[in-house]
Design an enzyme around this catalytic site. Structure first.
Site, PDB file in Angstrom:
ATOM      1  N   LYS B 135     -14.330  31.822  10.812  1.00  0.00           N
ATOM      2  CA  LYS B 135     -13.218  32.061   9.892  1.00  0.00           C
ATOM      3  C   LYS B 135     -13.028  33.565   9.730  1.00  0.00           C
ATOM      4  O   LYS B 135     -14.030  34.275   9.858  1.00  0.00           O
ATOM      5  CB  LYS B 135     -13.420  31.392   8.533  1.00  0.00           C
ATOM      6  CG  LYS B 135     -14.824  31.356   7.926  1.00  0.00           C
ATOM      7  CD  LYS B 135     -15.542  32.588   7.500  1.00  0.00           C
ATOM      8  CE  LYS B 135     -14.939  33.628   6.668  1.00  0.00           C
ATOM      9  NZ  LYS B 135     -15.832  34.824   6.485  1.00  0.00           N
ATOM     10  N   TYR B 219     -12.979  32.133   1.348  1.00  0.00           N
ATOM     11  CA  TYR B 219     -13.921  31.189   0.729  1.00  0.00           C
ATOM     12  C   TYR B 219     -13.383  30.705  -0.623  1.00  0.00           C
ATOM     13  O   TYR B 219     -13.553  29.542  -0.991  1.00  0.00           O
ATOM     14  CB  TYR B 219     -15.287  31.844   0.493  1.00  0.00           C
ATOM     15  CG  TYR B 219     -16.145  32.019   1.721  1.00  0.00           C
ATOM     16  CD1 TYR B 219     -16.934  30.972   2.191  1.00  0.00           C
ATOM     17  CD2 TYR B 219     -16.188  33.226   2.405  1.00  0.00           C
ATOM     18  CE1 TYR B 219     -17.740  31.136   3.304  1.00  0.00           C
ATOM     19  CE2 TYR B 219     -16.989  33.401   3.518  1.00  0.00           C
ATOM     20  CZ  TYR B 219     -17.772  32.349   3.967  1.00  0.00           C
ATOM     21  OH  TYR B 219     -18.565  32.519   5.068  1.00  0.00           O
TER      22      TYR B 219
END
Lengths: 362, 362
Positions: B135, B219
C-alpha cells in the site's frame, strides 16, 4: 468585603500542590474568613447542583454550602433539612437581589441553564458577591464581556466552573509541553455521549444556546487550549446529524480543527449521539493520553513512559477550594471569566465556520 | 496455472479462524500446490522486505520465499546465502520479465517505492504471476484501475498489503458493528510519527506520490472504512505544516473528515511530525478502542466491556497466508485490488478538498 486570612499562604507553602491531594488535610479546617469559611449559595438546584456541587461542598475546606436560590418551595424545604440551611439564606428568583444584604453569603454559584448565566452573574455582581459560574460562561462573546465588566465594576471575582483545571490528570496535560524539547504539535480531544430525555433544556436553543458543542465540546476546546498553552488563530468546523427529529434546535455532532501559532493543531469531536471521551497530546517524540478524560471520577492516563497513576480527587470540591483560595489571596485564577470568554470566542468561530463552510479566524 | 489442493478446505473447516492463531499449526505444512507451497518473489529489497516480509515468509504455511528482484548485486548475494535462494530465481529490473518462464514462482510481491507499483504490478501480471502489492496500491485512481484491468486480463489475482486485515484486533473492529443495536456512528482514526532521514524516497513527490497521507493516512482511511462497513460519500480535509524545509514536496500533516451514508462519520489525522496511533469506533452506547492500533506488534485493545486480550500474531505471515489461501481456493479477498482502488478514491478526494477548501464528493 474584607477578609482576614490566618497565615493562609505561609502555612500551606505551595498551595496548588495541596489541591492535588485526594483527601483534604485536617489542618485546612482552620482557615476562616472573619472566623468562618466562605459562604456559597447555589443558584439553580438541578442535577449538577444536587448530585455534585452540594455533596462536594461537604468536603471543601475553604467554603461551605451556606444558601440556595430556587423557584420550587418543595426543593427549598428538602435542601433546608438535608443541609441545615438557615431560612434567611434561602431565596427565590424574585427576591434574589436581597442577597446583597446577607453578610453570611460570600459567593453565588450560578448553576442555571446556559441562557440564564448572563443575567444571574450580573445580578450577583451587583449584589456585591463573588461569582462561580458554570460552563459555558455565556451564550456569546458579548454576554461574556458584559459579565466580566459587571464583576469588574462591582469589585468581585468571577470564576467559571472548569472543574478539570483542578484535576491532577489535566494538570499533567497542562505541564506536559514544558517537560521536553518541543511543544505540543498535536491535540486530539473529543467528548460525547448519547443524550437521553428529548424534552430537556439542553436541546432547546433558547435555553442552551447550542447543543453538544456548548455542553461537551467546550471541554475539548479547553483541553486543546490548556495543553498547547496558546490561543487558536483559526478554526474549521463541520456539522453532522443522525437524528433530525431530536436535534431540530441544537447541534448534535460537530468536528472541528484549531490552528495555533507555529502550526500546532488540534482535531476535535463532540456529539450527543455516541460515547467519546479522550484527550491526547503529543510533542515531537512524546505523548500523553487521557482515556477517559472528562469524567467526574475515574480518569485514566498514560504517557509514552507508562501509566500516570495519579490520585483521584473530588474535582468539584478541589475547584471550589481553588476559587475560594483566589478570593482569600486576592490572586488570579486560570479559570477566570477571561478564560470563559476565550472559549466563547472559539465557539462563535466554530459556528461561523459551519455556517460559511470556510476557515474562520478566531 | 492449475493447483491441486489436498483437501484444504475440508481439513481446515473455518479457515479464517485458523489465521488468527498465534502459532502456525504443524499440519498446515502438508498443504502444497503440485507438491509445493506457493513460491513468492519479493520485488524491492528495502526495509519492509528485509525486516518484515522475508522473516515472515519463514513462518508462512502456504507460501515461501522463492525468489528476489533487486538492482543491487551485493544484496542478491546476501539474500541468496541467507535464504538459500536458487540462482535461477534471482532477477534484476532489466530481466524481470523473464520471470514468466519460471514455474517455481507463483506470486510477485511488489515492495518498491509507491510510484513503481503501477509498472511492476502490470509487468508481473503480464508474466502470468499473481501479485501482492504494498500500500498505497498506486498513485491515483487511474493507476489502480489500470492495474486491476491488467490482472483481470492476465487471469491473475491482485492483493494489496493490508496486513491489518489479518490482525485479530482489527478483525474485532470489523465485526463490532454487527454485535449491537446500532451501527458505528463515529470513528476516530489517526496514524503518525516523526519521520527521520530527510533524503528518503518517502519525502519525494515523484517516488511517493504524497507524504504522510499516502504512507500512514491510508491506515486511518482503512480503519474507518472497514469499521463502518460502507464507503464514504464525501470528505473535507485540511493541511498543515510545521517544517516547510523538510516537506517541500509532500504533505506533512493532514486532518480529514469522512461522511458515510446515514450520517455516520470519521475524523482522522495523519502526520510525519508527531506520534499518533489509534482507532476508536463507537455505536450508540458501545465503543472499541485500539491504542496503539497500527503497529506490527503490540496492538492493544479495549471495549466498553473491558480489555480485548487478543493474541499477537505475525501480521505479515498471516496476510501472505490469507492471500495464498485465496489463490488456492480461487476465492475473493477483502484486501483485493478493488479495495486498494477504493482508498485511492478517498485520497484523491482528500487532496482535492485541501486544494479547494471545500467538501468533496468521493
Amino acid at each position: 468585603m474584607k477578609y482576614t486570612r490566618r497565615k493562609f499562604i505561609s502555612t500551606l507553602g505551595a498551595g496548588s500542590a495541596f489541591l492535588m491531594l485526594p483527601a483534604i488535610p485536617k489542618f485546612a479546617e482552620t482557615f476562616f474568613i472573619d472566623g468562618r469559611k466562605l459562604g456559597v449559595t447555589l443558584v439553580g438546584l438541578g442535577n449538577y447542583a444536587t448530585n455534585q456541587l452540594a455533596p462536594a461542598l461537604q468536603e471543601t475546606s475553604l467554603c461551605y454550602l451556606c444558601g440556595i436560590v430556587t423557584g420550587t418551595p418543595a426543593k427549598a424545604e428538602k435542601w433546608k433539612q438535608q443541609y441545615s440551611i438557615h431560612d434567611k439564606n434561602i431565596y427565590n428568583y424574585e427576591n434574589f437581589d436581597e442577597i446583597a444584604d446577607n453578610k453570611s453569603i460570600d459567593v453565588v454559584y450560578v448553576v442555571l441553564p446556559n441562557s440564564m448565566h448572563h443575567e444571574f452573574v450580573i445580578r450577583a455582581a451587583k449584589a456585591g458577591k463573588h461569582v462561580f459560574c458554570e460552563k459555558p460562561m455565556g451564550l456569546s462573546v458579548k454576554e461574556c464581556e458584559e459579565m466580566i465588566e459587571a464583576c469588574r465594576k462591582a469589585g468581585v471575582k468571577l470564576f467559571v466552573g472548569y472543574r478539570l483545571h483542578s484535576d491532577p490528570h489535566h494538570q499533567a496535560a497542562m505541564k506536559f509541553r514544558t517537560e521536553g524539547r518541543s511543544g505540543i504539535l498535536y491535540v486530539q480531544s473529543e467528548f460525547g455521549f448519547k443524550i437521553g430525555d428529548p424534552n430537556q433544556w439542553r436541546l432547546k436553543k433558547s435555553l442552551a444556546g447550542g447543543g453538544a458543542m456548548m455542553d461537551l465540546g467546550i471541554y475539548a476546546i479547553q483541553g486543546a487550549r490548556y495543553s498547547i498553552g496558546k490561543e487558536p488563530i483559526s478554526v474549521t468546523a463541520q456539522e453532522y446529524k443522525t437524528d433530525y427529529k431530536k436535534f431540530t434546535e441544537v447541534d448534535e455532532t460537530i468536528t472541528w480543527q484549531m490552528e495555533f501559532p507555529d502550526g500546532h493543531i488540534s482535531n476535535s469531536y463532540t456529539s450527543y449521539s455516541t460515547p467519546a471521551n479522550r484527550l491526547y497530546i503529543s510533542t515531537e517524540n512524546r505523548w500523553l493520553n487521557l482515556f477517559p478524560a472528562y469524567n467526574y471520577r475515574g480518569i485514566r492516563g498514560s504517557t509514552n513512559s507508562g501509566e500516570l497513576n495519579l490520585p483521584e480527587i473530588n474535582q468539584q470540591a478541589a475547584q471550589m477550594d481553588a476559587f475560594s483560595k483566589c478570593i482569600l489571596d486576592n490572586s488570579e485564577s486560570d479559570a477566570s471569566g477571561e478564560e470563559g470568554l476565550k472559549d466563547l470566542k472559539v465557539i462563535e468561530a466554530i459556528y461561523k465556520s459551519i455556517a460559511s463552510g470556510t476557515k474562520v479566524k478566531v
